[in-house]
Design an enzyme around this catalytic site. Structure first.
Site, PDB file in Angstrom:
ATOM      1  CE1 TYR A 109      -3.700   2.464   0.641  1.00 56.41           C
ATOM      2  CE2 TYR A 109      -2.134   3.477   2.151  1.00 56.41           C
ATOM      3  CZ  TYR A 109      -3.308   3.534   1.422  1.00 56.41           C
ATOM      4  OH  TYR A 109      -4.073   4.654   1.461  1.00 56.41           O
ATOM      5  CD1 TRP A 111      -1.691   7.519  -0.518  1.00 56.15           C
ATOM      6  CD2 TRP A 111      -1.825   9.393  -1.735  1.00 56.15           C
ATOM      7  NE1 TRP A 111      -2.955   8.018  -0.365  1.00 56.15           N
ATOM      8  CE2 TRP A 111      -3.062   9.177  -1.092  1.00 56.15           C
ATOM      9  CE3 TRP A 111      -1.681  10.509  -2.542  1.00 56.15           C
ATOM     10  CZ2 TRP A 111      -4.147  10.030  -1.254  1.00 56.15           C
ATOM     11  CZ3 TRP A 111      -2.753  11.365  -2.693  1.00 56.15           C
ATOM     12  CH2 TRP A 111      -3.982  11.126  -2.058  1.00 56.15           C
TER      13      TRP A 111
HETATM   14  P1  PGD Z   1       3.673   8.090   1.802  1.00 51.90           P
HETATM   15  O1  PGD Z   1       4.508   8.887   2.722  1.00 51.90           O
HETATM   16  O2  PGD Z   1       2.914   8.832   0.731  1.00 51.90           O
HETATM   17  O3  PGD Z   1       2.632   7.348   2.757  1.00 51.90           O
HETATM   18  O4  PGD Z   1       0.578   6.264   3.652  1.00 51.90           O
HETATM   19  P2  PGD Z   1       1.657   6.118   2.476  1.00 51.90           P
HETATM   20  O5  PGD Z   1       2.436   4.877   2.693  1.00 51.90           O
HETATM   21  O6  PGD Z   1       0.998   6.304   1.149  1.00 51.90           O
HETATM   22  O7  PGD Z   1       4.537   6.905   1.164  1.00 51.90           O
HETATM   23  C1  PGD Z   1       4.789   6.788  -0.187  1.00 51.90           C
HETATM   24  C2  PGD Z   1       6.230   6.303  -0.385  1.00 51.90           C
HETATM   25  O8  PGD Z   1       6.430   6.040  -1.771  1.00 51.90           O
HETATM   26  C3  PGD Z   1       7.280   7.357  -0.021  1.00 51.90           C
HETATM   27  O9  PGD Z   1       8.228   6.803   0.853  1.00 51.90           O
HETATM   28  C4  PGD Z   1       7.920   7.749  -1.362  1.00 51.90           C
HETATM   29  O10 PGD Z   1       9.299   8.076  -1.272  1.00 51.90           O
HETATM   30  C5  PGD Z   1       7.732   6.487  -2.172  1.00 51.90           C
HETATM   31  N1  PGD Z   1       7.698   6.710  -3.635  1.00 51.90           N
HETATM   32  C6  PGD Z   1       7.278   7.807  -4.286  1.00 51.90           C
HETATM   33  N2  PGD Z   1       7.373   7.601  -5.624  1.00 51.90           N
HETATM   34  C7  PGD Z   1       7.868   6.355  -5.815  1.00 51.90           C
HETATM   35  C8  PGD Z   1       8.174   5.572  -6.976  1.00 51.90           C
HETATM   36  O11 PGD Z   1       7.968   5.968  -8.111  1.00 51.90           O
HETATM   37  N3  PGD Z   1       8.651   4.308  -6.777  1.00 51.90           N
HETATM   38  C9  PGD Z   1       8.853   3.815  -5.534  1.00 51.90           C
HETATM   39  N4  PGD Z   1       9.310   2.571  -5.435  1.00 51.90           N
HETATM   40  N5  PGD Z   1       8.580   4.539  -4.413  1.00 51.90           N
HETATM   41  C10 PGD Z   1       8.073   5.791  -4.555  1.00 51.90           C
HETATM   42  C11 PGD Z   1      -0.529   7.151   3.602  1.00 51.90           C
HETATM   43  C12 PGD Z   1      -1.652   6.685   4.564  1.00 51.90           C
HETATM   44  O12 PGD Z   1      -1.316   6.925   5.931  1.00 51.90           O
HETATM   45  C13 PGD Z   1      -2.941   7.340   4.286  1.00 51.90           C
HETATM   46  S1  PGD Z   1      -3.452   7.451   2.641  1.00 51.90           S
HETATM   47  C14 PGD Z   1      -3.790   7.754   5.265  1.00 51.90           C
HETATM   48  S2  PGD Z   1      -5.185   8.662   4.879  1.00 51.90           S
HETATM   49  C15 PGD Z   1      -3.616   7.392   6.664  1.00 51.90           C
HETATM   50  N6  PGD Z   1      -3.797   8.502   7.563  1.00 51.90           N
HETATM   51  C16 PGD Z   1      -3.425   8.405   8.850  1.00 51.90           C
HETATM   52  C17 PGD Z   1      -3.963   9.215   9.914  1.00 51.90           C
HETATM   53  O13 PGD Z   1      -4.847  10.045   9.707  1.00 51.90           O
HETATM   54  N7  PGD Z   1      -3.488   9.030  11.157  1.00 51.90           N
HETATM   55  C18 PGD Z   1      -2.562   8.114  11.450  1.00 51.90           C
HETATM   56  N8  PGD Z   1      -2.124   7.999  12.710  1.00 51.90           N
HETATM   57  N9  PGD Z   1      -2.026   7.341  10.467  1.00 51.90           N
HETATM   58  C19 PGD Z   1      -2.423   7.441   9.194  1.00 51.90           C
HETATM   59  N10 PGD Z   1      -1.866   6.630   8.232  1.00 51.90           N
HETATM   60  C20 PGD Z   1      -2.361   6.550   6.856  1.00 51.90           C
END
Ligand code: PGD
Length: 769
Positions: A109, A111
């Site tokens: 999972y 973004w």
């Molecule tokens: P990101 O930091 O966006 O978090 O959680 P998510 O895991 O999506 O992580 C994306 C990762 O992908 C980053 O490390 C980035 O460097 C990497 N990345 C970007 N582009 C690429 C690529 O092209 N290739 C590869 N291999 N990697 C790439 C989000 C999630 O967290 C969400 S959606 C929600 S809504 C939740 N919200 C909460 C909350 O409200 N409260 C708490 N306590 N926790 C939450 N967690 C959830």
């Protein structure tokens, strides 16, 4: 003239200026209110946190695959690309041969980055499907409860998210917007895949000028921008359902509800009203009862309920409210309240979910079914609700409830992650660390040394989107953007597609994976479909070369008059909802038959273990709101300038009320420790009355930085709130993420705080010869 270097991100389109192989400046592209998150991009390509070369964890390399508590503390050894790919392919082959494809968790999972082709998850899923499949996940961390509940009560979740009444209609018609969870501007800068035009501020301004009022229920004042002049109701966190039931009680007892609407369009109005009146449980959900739970004066609730009945009223509930234990209930109760008012299907009235939670919700643009990389068919049926990842790893063979059925966790031997950061998104990170010690092998693709990369056995350096070509656009976006490669891949990075094509080759599946196309051929293939979609909505749809040279194309606002559920309202016989009754289900026979103690057949007040009224509050007396951050997307680019500027003494800021700060001798600028029985973290204090008393707010996204990476209960010295949150599903119905709330205690740190090392790469050694 040289083509502009257009590009896109989940937070908007932009053009790039490159100097010495690094982003020097970015300029927003056709955006009336560009996102400040663009400020994290300059300097991000060659930051010290980039993963330069493929590496393997030393212990895994020396002792081979197997469970290990050294993940997260071991050093790494550099490998050539060929050796790293050979080792990954051999391990995939071994796991499949010895344990079957269900032993691979490829749910992965996250973004990732904008871009339809280089989308990490679709790339990974496609690859794994080409080699026999994998244990997958369902739903999302954002809306885990909603995605399961909405089909039961409204027939589909897509309607609510994709066909929501746009802001243009709200600005014109709504008199009173009752916003549970507010309308936080910060969230509306972001949408998955892209968000080319940011307009919330403009819509709120137009609505305010016309006289629209906002009733804002949240523990945080700034969940609505001050210019909107909302009336703030600073309720106790997790008490929204009590408020909704209190409002419903006034509507029913004062005869202000709409019995004709309930009869014609709803199933179960009688059961819901009986519950509100306390006919079965003996507890009438009066405004006085609601005041006890929420801290909002009964008289204020009475006045508001009367205003709601007398105005064109839209009841909206944010995503954050369902990201909690019993998160189904605020959503269902808000729908039930809106149904009592009888305005569902009228312009500017009724029910909404997610205004202020996601940038694309309420967009007037056509919601084009944009193409993505086809993932193929997964031959493995095993799945988990996405937020049950730690249970999956810790409890192989055990059963879990989900949406009316019982399922079993498979025995996972290999975890494969690309484009996500579980050390950002998951709850109870000390438990997650234990869980990640269990599989034989963890493989991660990452551009950056995130905490998830540090916990891997094999790390493949991935490109960022600026090192490749792609096409960017979100779900109801105002533009299709040519995402042009700005620099050559940094260090030894490769994009996810190339990495997986290299593995597919070794496993005899290259042709199936690539279909013989290179990047350019895939982009032209995807664009051919986009061109058809644009032509269908009467938009300019040039050939690929022309699109690429122009840099972006506008999508028309063809749905600016849309009203959610207007067709159903006009003719419920011919346009029934896809629920068993064809109506809005305020009582669901299906859910009632599941006999879940944590999700009855109608919306109900169910107390969370993590709210201020629970017995736990005697030990941990402050309610932590762990919401999404304002200065970055999730944990992405936390090292960037805009994110760093908001830190307090290098730590994530935690906001608290002056009365709670004074009681603990805390002032703005102090480093404080937040803790409960699951762990602790340090953060930098900001004392403000923008949060209600007994609430502390610490956003997610600071990179997890344990003081002792081998300790059972590590302290995160940087301020990641997920060390404190509880790893429990929202309910047996949907098993969604419940990370938004936790009870904690806070103290001022007397000693000098340890340094933040989150942005230093781990120890990487050369290969011993
Ligand atoms: P990101 O930091 O966006 O978090 O959680 P998510 O895991 O999506 O992580 C994306 C990762 O992908 C980053 O490390 C980035 O460097 C990497 N990345 C970007 N582009 C690429 C690529 O092209 N290739 C590869 N291999 N990697 C790439 C989000 C999630 O967290 C969400 S959606 C929600 S809504 C939740 N919200 C909460 C909350 O409200 N409260 C708490 N306590 N926790 C939450 N967690 C959830």
């Amino acid at each position: 003239m040289r083509d502009e270097l257009t590009h896109s991100s989940h937070w908007g389109g932009f053009t790039v200026r490159v100097r010495d192989g690094e982003i020097d400046a970015v300029q927003p592209l056709h955006d009336p209110d560009p996102s400040p998150l663009l400020g994290n991009l300059p300097g991000s390509l060659r930051h010290a946190t980039r993963v330069a070369r493929p590496v393997a964890r030393r212990g895994w390399l020396e002792r081979g695959p197997g469970p290990s508590r050294d993940r997260g503390s071991d050093s790494f050894v550099e490998l050539s690309w060929d050796e790293a790919l050979d080792r990954a392919a051999a391990e995939l082959r071994r796991v499949i041969a010895e344990h079957g494809n269900s032993a691979i968790y490829g749910g992965s999972y996250g973004w990732a980055s904008a871009g339809m082709f280089h989308q990490s998850q679709s790339q990974l899923h496609r690859f794994l499907n080409c080699i026999g499949g994998f244990t997958s996940h369902r739903n999302s961390y954002s809306i885990g409860a909603s995605l399961v509940l909405l089909p039961h009560v409204l027939g589909s979740s897509a309607a609510v998210f994709r066909r929501a009444t746009p802001w243009t209609v709200i600005a014109k018609h709504t008199d009173l917007l009752v916003a549970f969870g507010g309308l936080p501007l910060k969230n509306t800068f972001v949408a998955p895949g892209g968000m080319a035009r940011h307009g919330l501020r403009g819509h709120l301004e137009a609505a305010r000028k016309r006289g629209m009022r906002i009733a804002h229920f949240s523990p945080l004042r700034d969940d609505v921008v001050p210019e909107a002049e909302a009336r703030w109701y600073p309720l106790v966190p997790l008490s929204d359902v009590a408020v909704m039931l209190g409002l419903a009680h006034v509507l029913v007892t004062e005869g202000l509800h709409d019995p004709v609407f309930l009869e014609r369009y709803c199933e179960g109005g009688k059961q819901f009203i009986a519950y509100v009146l306390g006919e079965r449980d003996g507890v009438a959900k009066t405004p006085e009862w609601a005041e006890q739970k929420s801290g909002i004066a009964a008289n204020d609730l009475r006045l508001l309920a009367r205003q709601m009945a007398a105005s064109r009223t839209l009841v909206t509930v944010s995503y954050s409210l369902q990201r909690a234990q019993h998160g189904e209930q605020p959503l269902w109760a808000a729908l039930s309240l809106a149904a009592l008012l009888g305005q569902i299907g009228l312009p500017g009235g009724g029910f909404g979910h997610g205004y202020g939670s996601m940038g694309d919700l309420g967009s007037p643009s056509a919601p084009l079914p944009l193409p993505s990389l086809p993932e193929g068919r997964n031959a493995v049926r095993a799945f988990i609700p996405v937020a049950r990842i730690a249970d999956l790893l810790l409890r192989p063979g055990e059963s879990f409830d989900y949406n009316g059925a019982s399922h079993r966790y498979p025995d996972i031997r290999l975890v494969y992650w690309a484009g996500g950061n579980p050390f950002h998104h998951h709850q109870d990170l000390n438990r997650l660390r234990r869980a990640l010690g269990r599989p034989d092998t963890v493989i991660v693709h990452e551009p950056y040394w995130t905490p998830m990369a540090r916990h891997a056995d094999l790390v493949f350096p991935a490109t960022t989107s600026l090192e490749r070509n792609d096409i960017g656009s979100g779900r109801a976006d105002a533009r299709i953007i040519a995402m042009k490669r700005a620099v050559a891949p940094v260090g030894g990075a490769r994009n996810d597609h190339e990495i997986l094509a290299g593995l597919a080759e070794r496993l005899g599946a290259r042709d199936a994976f690539t279909e013989g196309r290179d990047e350019r051929a895939w982009l032209e293939h995807l664009y051919a479909r986009i061109r058809e979609l644009l032509a269908d909505v009467g938009a300019d749809a040039p050939d690929f070369d022309e699109f690429w040279s122009r840099g972006s194309l506008a999508v028309p606002d063809s749905e600016s008059e849309r009203v959610l559920f207007s067709a159903f309202r006009a003719d419920p016989g011919h346009e029934p909802l896809k629920t068993p009754s064809g109506k809005i289900e305020l009582f669901s026979e299906t859910i009632a038959r599941f006999r879940y103690d944590d999700c009855p057949g109608h919306a109900a007040w169910l107390e969370s273990d993590e709210w201020l009224g629970s017995p736990r509050a005697a030990r941990f007396p402050l309610a932590l709101v762990a919401n999404n951050p304002a200065t970055r997307l999730h944990s992405q680019l936390d090292a960037g300038a805009y994110s760093q500027a908001a830190k307090v003494r290098g730590r994530e800021p935690v906001r608290m009320h002056p009365s709670d700060a004074a009681a603990r001798g805390i002032s703005t600028g102090d480093v404080v420790r937040l803790w409960n029985d699951r762990g602790s973290c340090l953060a930098g204090a900001i004392v403000t009355d923008d949060v209600r008393p007994r609430v502390v707010q610490l956003s997610t996204g600071a990179w997890f930085d344990p003081d002792d990476s081998r300790a059972e209960l590590a302290t995160c010295v940087h301020g990641n709130p997920n060390v404190l949150t509880r790893d429990v599903g929202t309910s047996k119905l949907s098993q969604g993420c419940s990370g938004q709330h936790a009870l904690v205690e806070v103290e001022r740190l007397a000693a000098d705080p340890p340094p933040v090392r989150a942005f230093e790469p781990p120890r990487i050694e050369k290969r011993k010869t």
